[in-house]
Design a protein around this motif. Structure first.
Motif, PDB file in Angstrom:
ATOM      1  N   ARG A   1     -48.643   9.189  15.167  1.00 36.14           N
ATOM      2  CA  ARG A   1     -50.093   9.428  15.266  1.00 36.14           C
ATOM      3  C   ARG A   1     -50.824   8.092  15.249  1.00 36.14           C
ATOM      4  O   ARG A   1     -50.872   7.411  14.220  1.00 36.14           O
TER       5      ARG A   1
ATOM      6  N   ASP B   1     -49.857  10.951  19.419  1.00 31.58           N
ATOM      7  CA  ASP B   1     -51.280  11.267  19.410  1.00 31.58           C
ATOM      8  C   ASP B   1     -52.045   9.956  19.594  1.00 31.58           C
ATOM      9  O   ASP B   1     -52.124   9.135  18.684  1.00 31.58           O
TER      10      ASP B   1
ATOM     11  N   LYS C   1     -51.004  12.891  23.755  1.00 35.41           N
ATOM     12  CA  LYS C   1     -52.414  13.292  23.658  1.00 35.41           C
ATOM     13  C   LYS C   1     -53.283  12.063  23.905  1.00 35.41           C
ATOM     14  O   LYS C   1     -53.239  11.100  23.131  1.00 35.41           O
TER      15      LYS C   1
END
Length: 201
Positions: A118, A138, A158
């Motif tokens: 992330r 992410d 993402k």
């Protein structure tokens, strides 16, 4: 608190040791093992770690400046709130590492395995991710300007709200990416259009 400078270690076993709050400067570690060691808030500067094993190590809050971690293993390591500034991380594997709150500033992260990491809202400008694996990362609202993303694996990544302007996107499967709210430059827009089959004059 301890300080080591200009030391060299080869195939030394540091696993399980309490190495917290130390300062390492210009040290070299070759094929050393740091498995499950306590390395919280350790600081390294201009050190080299070559083929070292950090699996399960507690490295939260650690700070690394212009150090190199080449072909190292970080599986299961805790890197929460750690910071890597201008570090060379080529070939290192972070599969299963706890990397929430990690800070990456400049540096070379080529050939690294960063799957599932992330990195949303991170300032990642200018980092070299050449052929790295960023699958399922992410990167929401991340600043990726001027990054080298050549042949990076970005499946199911993402990207919403990310800034890709100036980044090198050669060799990426652009058709598979969702560019919703992503900031791109004109050259990248042409590249994306061509990947979708458009003829750009």
């Amino acid at each position: 608190m301890y300080q080591y400078k200009d030391q060299e270690y080869e195939a030394v076993h540091f696993e399980g040791r309490d190495l917290r709050y130390g300062e390492l400067t210009s040290c070299v570690f070759r094929q050393c093992t740091f498995m499950n060691a306590s390395m919280e808030e350790i600081e390294t500067s201009h050190c080299r770690f070559i083929e070292c094993d950090f699996k399960g190590a507690l490295m939260n809050g650690s700070m690394h400046t212009e150090s190199a971690f080449e072909n190292c293993m970080f599986g299961g390591a805790n890197l929460f709130a750690s910071k890597f500034t201008a570090c060379k991380m080529t070939g290192s594997d972070f599969a299963g590492a706890q990397m929430d709150g990690v800070s990456l500033v400049k540096g070379d992260w080529s050939y690294t395995n960063l799957r599932h990491t992330r990195l949303g809202k991170q300032d990642l400008r200018g980092i070299r991710f050449f052929e790295a694996d960023l699958s399922e990362c992410d990167l929401t609202k991340a600043d990726l300007r001027d990054c080298d993303l050549t042949r990076v694996s970005m499946s199911r990544v993402k990207l919403e709200g990310a800034d890709l302007r100036g980044a090198i996107l050669e060799g990426i499967d652009l058709k598979s990416l969702d560019f919703k709210k992503v900031r791109i430059d004109r050259e990248q827009a042409v590249l994306i259009a061509r990947s979708l089959g458009a003829k750009v004059d």
